[in-house]
Design a protein around this motif. Structure first.
Motif, PDB file in Angstrom:
ATOM      1  N   THR A 172      21.049 -47.284  13.197  1.00 43.67           N
ATOM      2  CA  THR A 172      20.424 -47.665  14.474  1.00 43.67           C
ATOM      3  C   THR A 172      18.898 -47.493  14.444  1.00 43.67           C
ATOM      4  O   THR A 172      18.200 -48.072  15.272  1.00 43.67           O
ATOM      5  N   GLY A 173      18.397 -46.701  13.479  1.00 41.61           N
ATOM      6  CA  GLY A 173      16.943 -46.565  13.352  1.00 41.61           C
ATOM      7  C   GLY A 173      16.292 -47.910  13.093  1.00 41.61           C
ATOM      8  O   GLY A 173      15.160 -48.170  13.526  1.00 41.61           O
ATOM      9  N   LEU A 174      17.051 -48.821  12.418  1.00 41.05           N
ATOM     10  CA  LEU A 174      16.502 -50.143  12.111  1.00 41.05           C
ATOM     11  C   LEU A 174      16.153 -50.916  13.381  1.00 41.05           C
ATOM     12  O   LEU A 174      15.205 -51.694  13.411  1.00 41.05           O
ATOM     13  N   LEU A 175      16.934 -50.699  14.443  1.00 43.06           N
ATOM     14  CA  LEU A 175      16.698 -51.419  15.701  1.00 43.06           C
ATOM     15  C   LEU A 175      15.326 -51.040  16.260  1.00 43.06           C
ATOM     16  O   LEU A 175      14.548 -51.903  16.673  1.00 43.06           O
ATOM     17  N   TYR A 176      15.065 -49.720  16.245  1.00 42.94           N
ATOM     18  CA  TYR A 176      13.779 -49.248  16.782  1.00 42.94           C
ATOM     19  C   TYR A 176      12.629 -49.676  15.874  1.00 42.94           C
ATOM     20  O   TYR A 176      11.542 -50.016  16.338  1.00 42.94           O
ATOM     21  N   ASP A 182       8.024 -55.983  15.817  1.00 42.51           N
ATOM     22  CA  ASP A 182       7.799 -57.173  16.646  1.00 42.51           C
ATOM     23  C   ASP A 182       6.641 -56.970  17.610  1.00 42.51           C
ATOM     24  O   ASP A 182       5.875 -57.896  17.877  1.00 42.51           O
ATOM     25  N   VAL A 183       6.523 -55.733  18.144  1.00 41.79           N
ATOM     26  CA  VAL A 183       5.410 -55.449  19.066  1.00 41.79           C
ATOM     27  C   VAL A 183       4.081 -55.620  18.319  1.00 41.79           C
ATOM     28  O   VAL A 183       3.159 -56.296  18.797  1.00 41.79           O
ATOM     29  N   GLY A 198      10.240 -56.148  26.169  1.00 44.07           N
ATOM     30  CA  GLY A 198      10.456 -57.578  25.910  1.00 44.07           C
ATOM     31  C   GLY A 198      10.965 -57.784  24.487  1.00 44.07           C
ATOM     32  O   GLY A 198      11.921 -58.530  24.255  1.00 44.07           O
ATOM     33  N   CYS A 199      10.332 -57.104  23.522  1.00 41.33           N
ATOM     34  CA  CYS A 199      10.748 -57.258  22.118  1.00 41.33           C
ATOM     35  C   CYS A 199      12.158 -56.709  21.920  1.00 41.33           C
ATOM     36  O   CYS A 199      12.954 -57.277  21.160  1.00 41.33           O
ATOM     37  N   ALA A 200      12.478 -55.610  22.593  1.00 43.01           N
ATOM     38  CA  ALA A 200      13.829 -55.023  22.436  1.00 43.01           C
ATOM     39  C   ALA A 200      14.876 -55.980  22.985  1.00 43.01           C
ATOM     40  O   ALA A 200      15.959 -56.130  22.415  1.00 43.01           O
ATOM     41  N   ARG A 232      15.230 -48.204  24.989  1.00 42.30           N
ATOM     42  CA  ARG A 232      16.523 -47.588  24.652  1.00 42.30           C
ATOM     43  C   ARG A 232      17.655 -48.298  25.407  1.00 42.30           C
ATOM     44  O   ARG A 232      18.703 -48.585  24.838  1.00 42.30           O
ATOM     45  N   ALA A 233      17.400 -48.582  26.697  1.00 41.33           N
ATOM     46  CA  ALA A 233      18.443 -49.227  27.505  1.00 41.33           C
ATOM     47  C   ALA A 233      18.755 -50.617  26.941  1.00 41.33           C
ATOM     48  O   ALA A 233      19.922 -51.024  26.853  1.00 41.33           O
ATOM     49  N   ALA A 234      17.709 -51.331  26.519  1.00 37.25           N
ATOM     50  CA  ALA A 234      17.914 -52.706  26.024  1.00 37.25           C
ATOM     51  C   ALA A 234      18.712 -52.719  24.718  1.00 37.25           C
ATOM     52  O   ALA A 234      19.364 -53.708  24.409  1.00 37.25           O
ATOM     53  N   LEU A 235      18.648 -51.627  23.954  1.00 34.27           N
ATOM     54  CA  LEU A 235      19.337 -51.617  22.651  1.00 34.27           C
ATOM     55  C   LEU A 235      20.751 -51.057  22.719  1.00 34.27           C
ATOM     56  O   LEU A 235      21.492 -51.095  21.742  1.00 34.27           O
ATOM     57  N   LEU A 236      21.111 -50.577  23.897  1.00 34.60           N
ATOM     58  CA  LEU A 236      22.394 -49.885  24.036  1.00 34.60           C
ATOM     59  C   LEU A 236      23.601 -50.809  23.822  1.00 34.60           C
ATOM     60  O   LEU A 236      24.530 -50.468  23.088  1.00 34.60           O
TER      61      LEU A 236
END
Ligand code: DC
Length: 356
Positions: A172-176, A182-183, A198-200, A232-236
């Motif tokens: 999941t570290g890859l998501l962050y 992207d930012v 927005g990027c998430a 965090r919420a967007a990646l959940l």
């Protein structure tokens, strides 16, 4: 001398059965079928034993590339037809039935390729099931949550556990890391909350294999955007969807056992002293030919620890029912064995989760 276009047009003018009986064409069809089987088999294997999402993504990409090539060829041919109509002048008129028959032959050929790919995919899956690892396939059926600080070895451990049980694994570290990338690529600051959210929200999982996400600076940038609650919420959802894999799944990160999958039946919190983690990371960097001072690596790790444990949302903290695995004095093989013991005991119901 025939132009390329005339050659292609003449090919359509051949009697259809000739297409099927010409040895060179038959050999080409058979070769393409075999190649499709060979190329697809590893994807089938990977789908069965590892990250099914990644295999599907690659498959989809290949299919889109094939459609792209076919469409481009069609456009070029049609354009040629209008730009150089004289090229068709010497070509014999073909009856409609022959064109139809010919089209059927080509459709069969394309179908053969698709069939070859499907057969290869199925063969790969079958091979995975029949291999030694197959007996463990689908036995897990649950989520394993692995959390821990930077460079604790949780990623390597997660991958080995997932391979052992033939279930998909998500780092999941890859998501962050991808959000931070992207930012920055959008020319925004990492602390720009709106840009990061927005990027998430528009994160593209197909880009998770980007080598730019692997470096230390990507991890550092990730820990900055990871403090933003909206990110965090967007990646959940993505993480929870992944965890719903029917065969079970392994997820590693910082908040898997506490926030993403609080009901995971097996939670392991992997840790090691900051010095040991810095020593391991420093060794890895040296192996890659990067010349960095040990003190700088240690500084980086301590700074990340402070940021990950000190943030307000989903801080890095062991879940109450997590088994703590201190790998300071363990090799990766010893850590893997210890983790397997924990999992097997939990699956057998022999070890109740530690009471917080
Ligand atoms: O595991 P990693 O080094 O790839 O993680 C990079 C950063 O991402 C880490 O410093 C904190 C953040 N992260 C997080 O906050 N929650 C997760 N589940 C995974 C990573």
């Amino acid at each position: 001398m025939l132009t390329n276009f005339e050659q292609i047009a003449n090919c359509f003018a051949h009697p259809a059965p000739a297409c099927l009986t010409q040895p060179s064409i038959l050999a080409a069809y058979t070769g393409a079928f075999g190649l499709a089987v060979l190329l697809a088999a590893p994807f089938g294997w990977r789908m069965a034993v590892r990250d099914g999402h990644a295999a599907l993504r690659t498959f989809r990409r290949l299919a889109l590339a094939a459609i792209d090539i076919v469409l481009t060829c069609a456009v070029v041919l049609v354009a040629f037809h209008y730009v150089r109509p004289d090229a068709l002048a010497g070509v014999e008129r073909v009856p409609a039935w022959r064109i139809l028959w010919q089209a059927t032959v080509y459709a069969l050929a394309i179908g053969g390729l698709v069939g070859g790919a499907a057969a290869g995919f199925a063969l790969g899956r079958l091979g995975a099931r029949l291999s030694g690892a197959a007996s463990r396939l689908g036995r897990l059926g649950v989520v394993i949550a692995i959390d821990g600080p930077a460079a604790s070895g949780k990623g390597t451990l997660a991958k080995r556990i997932a391979e052992h049980y033939c279930v998909p694994c998500l780092d999941t570290g890859l998501l962050y890391r991808a959000v931070a990338r992207d930012v920055l690529r959008a020319g925004r600051d990492l602390s720009d909350t709106a840009a990061a959210i927005g990027c998430a929200k528009s994160l593209n999982p197909a880009t998770f294999d980007d080598p730019a996400l692997r470096g230390a600076s990507a991890g550092e940038a990730a820990s900055v955007v990871a403090r933003i609650p909206g990110v965090r919420a967007a990646l959940l959802d993505y993480q929870r969807d992944f965890a719903r894999s029917p065969a079970g799944a392994v997820l590693d990160g910082r908040d898997i056992g506490t926030v993403v999958c609080p009901d995971a039946p097996v939670k392991i919190y992997v840790t090691a002293t900051a010095e040991e983690r810095a020593r391991r990371r420093h060794g890895e960097l040296e192996k890659r030919g990067e010349n960095v001072r040990f003190e700088d690596v240690l500084d980086d790790i301590q700074r990340r620890d402070a940021r990950d444990t000190g943030r307000e949302v989903a801080p890095l903290w062991p879940a109450k029912d997590a088994f703590q695995l201190d790998t300071t004095h363990m090799t990766i093989d010893e850590a893997f064995k210890a983790a397997l013991d924990i999992i097997e005991q939990r699956l057998a119901g022999a070890a109740p989760p530690p009471a917080g």
